[in-house]
Design a protein around this motif. Structure first.
Motif, PDB file in Angstrom:
ATOM      1  N   ASP A  16      48.571 -22.710  28.319  1.00 10.83           N
ATOM      2  CA  ASP A  16      49.807 -23.332  27.695  1.00 10.83           C
ATOM      3  C   ASP A  16      50.346 -22.170  26.685  1.00 10.83           C
ATOM      4  N   ILE A  17      49.673 -21.848  25.619  1.00 14.82           N
ATOM      5  CA  ILE A  17      49.872 -21.073  24.627  1.00 14.82           C
ATOM      6  C   ILE A  17      50.315 -19.606  25.121  1.00 14.82           C
ATOM      7  N   TRP A  18      49.442 -19.142  26.133  1.00 13.09           N
ATOM      8  CA  TRP A  18      49.620 -17.775  26.721  1.00 13.09           C
ATOM      9  C   TRP A  18      51.073 -17.810  27.415  1.00 13.09           C
ATOM     10  N   ILE A  19      51.510 -18.868  27.782  1.00 10.84           N
ATOM     11  CA  ILE A  19      52.730 -18.930  28.672  1.00 10.84           C
ATOM     12  C   ILE A  19      53.929 -18.897  27.412  1.00 10.84           C
ATOM     13  N   VAL A  44      38.733 -35.520  20.952  1.00 11.00           N
ATOM     14  CA  VAL A  44      40.385 -35.394  21.012  1.00 11.00           C
ATOM     15  C   VAL A  44      41.147 -35.519  20.121  1.00 11.00           C
ATOM     16  N   THR A  45      42.068 -34.715  19.763  1.00  9.57           N
ATOM     17  CA  THR A  45      43.089 -34.730  18.652  1.00  9.57           C
ATOM     18  C   THR A  45      44.223 -34.927  19.326  1.00  9.57           C
ATOM     19  N   VAL A  46      45.118 -35.925  18.859  1.00 10.67           N
ATOM     20  CA  VAL A  46      46.344 -36.358  19.273  1.00 10.67           C
ATOM     21  C   VAL A  46      47.640 -35.877  18.186  1.00 10.67           C
ATOM     22  N   LEU A  47      48.660 -35.314  18.559  1.00 14.47           N
ATOM     23  CA  LEU A  47      49.690 -34.818  17.834  1.00 14.47           C
ATOM     24  C   LEU A  47      50.991 -35.321  18.440  1.00 14.47           C
ATOM     25  N   PRO A  48      51.946 -35.761  17.772  1.00 15.63           N
ATOM     26  CA  PRO A  48      53.121 -36.023  18.454  1.00 15.63           C
ATOM     27  C   PRO A  48      53.964 -34.707  18.868  1.00 15.63           C
ATOM     28  N   LEU A  49      54.811 -34.892  20.016  1.00 16.84           N
ATOM     29  CA  LEU A  49      55.427 -33.923  20.733  1.00 16.84           C
ATOM     30  C   LEU A  49      56.045 -33.251  19.728  1.00 16.84           C
ATOM     31  N   ALA A  50      56.892 -33.670  18.639  1.00 16.23           N
ATOM     32  CA  ALA A  50      57.618 -32.871  17.458  1.00 16.23           C
ATOM     33  C   ALA A  50      56.504 -31.933  16.897  1.00 16.23           C
ATOM     34  N   GLU A  51      55.332 -31.896  16.995  1.00 21.40           N
ATOM     35  CA  GLU A  51      54.162 -31.258  16.336  1.00 21.40           C
ATOM     36  C   GLU A  51      53.828 -30.095  17.276  1.00 21.40           C
ATOM     37  N   ALA A 102      50.522 -27.529  17.042  1.00 20.09           N
ATOM     38  CA  ALA A 102      49.440 -27.561  18.132  1.00 20.09           C
ATOM     39  C   ALA A 102      49.152 -26.133  18.447  1.00 20.09           C
ATOM     40  N   ARG A 103      50.210 -25.341  18.657  1.00 23.86           N
ATOM     41  CA  ARG A 103      49.933 -24.048  19.037  1.00 23.86           C
ATOM     42  C   ARG A 103      49.196 -23.221  18.091  1.00 23.86           C
ATOM     43  N   ARG A 104      49.732 -23.262  16.661  1.00 21.41           N
ATOM     44  CA  ARG A 104      48.996 -22.762  15.767  1.00 21.41           C
ATOM     45  C   ARG A 104      47.472 -23.033  15.636  1.00 21.41           C
ATOM     46  N   ARG A 105      47.194 -24.285  15.985  1.00 20.98           N
ATOM     47  CA  ARG A 105      45.824 -24.641  15.913  1.00 20.98           C
ATOM     48  C   ARG A 105      44.876 -24.095  16.821  1.00 20.98           C
ATOM     49  N   ILE A 106      45.516 -24.066  18.241  1.00 18.24           N
ATOM     50  CA  ILE A 106      44.858 -23.210  19.252  1.00 18.24           C
ATOM     51  C   ILE A 106      44.601 -21.908  18.827  1.00 18.24           C
ATOM     52  N   LEU A 107      45.684 -21.318  18.360  1.00 22.05           N
ATOM     53  CA  LEU A 107      45.592 -19.673  17.781  1.00 22.05           C
ATOM     54  C   LEU A 107      44.414 -19.533  16.852  1.00 22.05           C
ATOM     55  N   ASP A 108      44.426 -20.360  15.902  1.00 20.47           N
ATOM     56  CA  ASP A 108      43.416 -20.094  15.000  1.00 20.47           C
ATOM     57  C   ASP A 108      42.146 -20.890  15.006  1.00 20.47           C
ATOM     58  N   GLU A 150      41.002 -23.721  15.599  1.00 18.02           N
ATOM     59  CA  GLU A 150      40.724 -25.047  14.769  1.00 18.02           C
ATOM     60  C   GLU A 150      40.400 -26.148  15.569  1.00 18.02           C
ATOM     61  N   VAL A 151      40.707 -26.037  16.678  1.00 19.29           N
ATOM     62  CA  VAL A 151      40.623 -27.305  17.875  1.00 19.29           C
ATOM     63  C   VAL A 151      39.100 -27.430  18.181  1.00 19.29           C
ATOM     64  N   THR A 152      38.655 -28.743  18.138  1.00 20.88           N
ATOM     65  CA  THR A 152      37.276 -29.137  18.698  1.00 20.88           C
ATOM     66  C   THR A 152      37.746 -29.817  19.975  1.00 20.88           C
ATOM     67  N   GLY A 153      37.001 -29.524  21.108  1.00 22.84           N
ATOM     68  CA  GLY A 153      37.314 -30.629  22.292  1.00 22.84           C
ATOM     69  C   GLY A 153      38.682 -30.150  22.698  1.00 22.84           C
ATOM     70  N   ARG A 154      39.727 -31.253  23.061  1.00 17.67           N
ATOM     71  CA  ARG A 154      40.949 -30.961  23.534  1.00 17.67           C
ATOM     72  C   ARG A 154      41.985 -31.487  22.652  1.00 17.67           C
ATOM     73  N   LEU A 155      43.306 -30.786  22.441  1.00 20.55           N
ATOM     74  CA  LEU A 155      44.146 -31.366  21.656  1.00 20.55           C
ATOM     75  C   LEU A 155      45.266 -31.807  22.761  1.00 20.55           C
ATOM     76  N   LEU A 156      45.882 -32.925  22.394  1.00 18.56           N
ATOM     77  CA  LEU A 156      47.119 -33.696  23.150  1.00 18.56           C
ATOM     78  C   LEU A 156      48.049 -33.807  22.454  1.00 18.56           C
ATOM     79  N   LEU A 157      49.395 -33.893  23.175  1.00 20.35           N
ATOM     80  CA  LEU A 157      50.484 -34.146  22.573  1.00 20.35           C
ATOM     81  C   LEU A 157      51.112 -35.535  23.188  1.00 20.35           C
ATOM     82  N   ALA A 158      51.664 -36.414  22.531  1.00 17.65           N
ATOM     83  CA  ALA A 158      52.132 -37.687  22.973  1.00 17.65           C
ATOM     84  C   ALA A 158      53.230 -38.116  22.230  1.00 17.65           C
TER      85      ALA A 158
END
Length: 312
Positions: free
Chosen positions: A41-44, A284-291, A295-301, A303-311
């Motif tokens: 998703d981030i590469w896209i 699992v870490t959940v962030l709201p759509l507005a963030e 979420a992209r920053r955490r992936i690039l840095d 910082e994510v353990t497991g999978r990050l989700l938007l809700a």
């Protein structure tokens, strides 16, 4: 309704109001519960896939509801690629791309595991692991790495995990690994492994980690490269590479003929039943759509353990 929009590659991900979806023939209205944020998703969003046009809503997969029924929408439906994706409150989606979920399943776990297990399972299959193998998983605390560990342990192989962050070691130990190598760069990898020399390596990092994997590997080792989170280019120690007789194979998961849809549906149904019964799990870490930008920053840095989700 609200949707995440990207107006320029590598630009900000913003929340906008959008019209309610109008399904075409063969489509239904899908209401989002959780949408995974995967490296692809981030590469896209950074413009690495040429067939994505702007403005664009990312999101390759999701779980949610259709007419009150819990369903999963998997990769391969075209969402987030040739059309707007799942990072929105509601979307028109292909009805034949949906899989009904068990009633007692944790929807967050369904979204997290379902978005990555296909790659993890294929890696274990390609690795041809036996109880004589020592597997090293690079980038092991991510979604694919975490599930690859769980699947690989069932083969009887000895499994080591690499992480660049010492604070993730306990998580990996909890997955049942036989050892954790804390290596912030590929150059640190041989020392972090000590006397352990892997016979199979799952490399989701690329960059200088592939060179480090060659240095650390046992003679005749097999290295499967499936990601580039640490860098898009690699330089190998050539004499070590051919001297050890190492096999280097790339696996992108997007090539080849399209899979049989009936087989994929049966496999997905079996997967989600296993998730419901607790056989597979991810942090699992959940962030709201507005963030979504966060979420992209955490992936690039990393910082994510497991999978990050938007809700919503």
């Amino acid at each position: 309704m609200r949707t995440v929009r990207l107006h320029s590659f590598d630009g900000p991900l913003v929340i906008e109001e959008a019209p309610e979806p109008e399904p075409a023939d063969g489509e239904v209205v899908f209401e989002l519960a959780y949408a995974p944020v995967a490296p692809l998703d981030i590469w896209i969003t950074r413009g690495y896939l040429p067939f994505v046009t702007l403005p664009h809503t990312p999101g390759l997969s999701a779980v949610g509801h259709v007419n009150g029924r819990a369903v999963a929408l998997g990769m391969g439906s075209g969402m987030g690629m040739g059309r707007d994706g799942t990072w929105c409150e509601r979307a028109a989606v292909p009805a034949d791309a949906l899989v009904t979920l068990p009633e007692d399943i944790d929807l967050a776990q369904a979204a997290a595991v379902g978005s990555t297990i296909g790659t993890a399972a294929r890696l274990v299959d390609l690795g041809q692991l036996t109880n004589d193998d020592v597997l090293l998983v690079l980038g092991a605390s991510g979604g694919t790495g975490s599930l690859a560990i769980q699947l690989a342990k069932t083969t009887g192989a000895t499994v080591w995990a690499q992480t660049s962050r010492p604070d993730k070691a306990d998580y990996l130990t909890g997955l049942g690994v036989d050892g954790v190598a804390v290596a912030p760069t590929g150059a640190h990898l041989p020392a972090a492994l000590g006397d352990t020399h892997p016979t199979v390596i799952f490399d989701g990092l690329g960059g200088d980690f592939t060179a480090g994997a060659v240095e650390a590997a046992a003679p005749g080792a097999r290295i499967l490269v499936f990601g580039s989170s640490a860098g898009l280019e690699m330089t190998l120690p050539v004499r070590t590479f051919y001297g050890k007789g190492i096999t280097l194979q790339g696996f992108g998961g997007m090539g080849g003929p399209p899979p049989d849809p009936n087989r994929m549906r049966a496999a997905a149904t079996n997967l989600y039943q296993n998730v419901a019964e607790g056989r597979y799990h991810l942090a699992v870490t959940v962030l709201p759509l507005a963030e979504a930008d966060e979420a992209r920053r955490r992936i690039l840095d990393h910082e994510v353990t497991g999978r990050l989700l938007l809700a919503p």
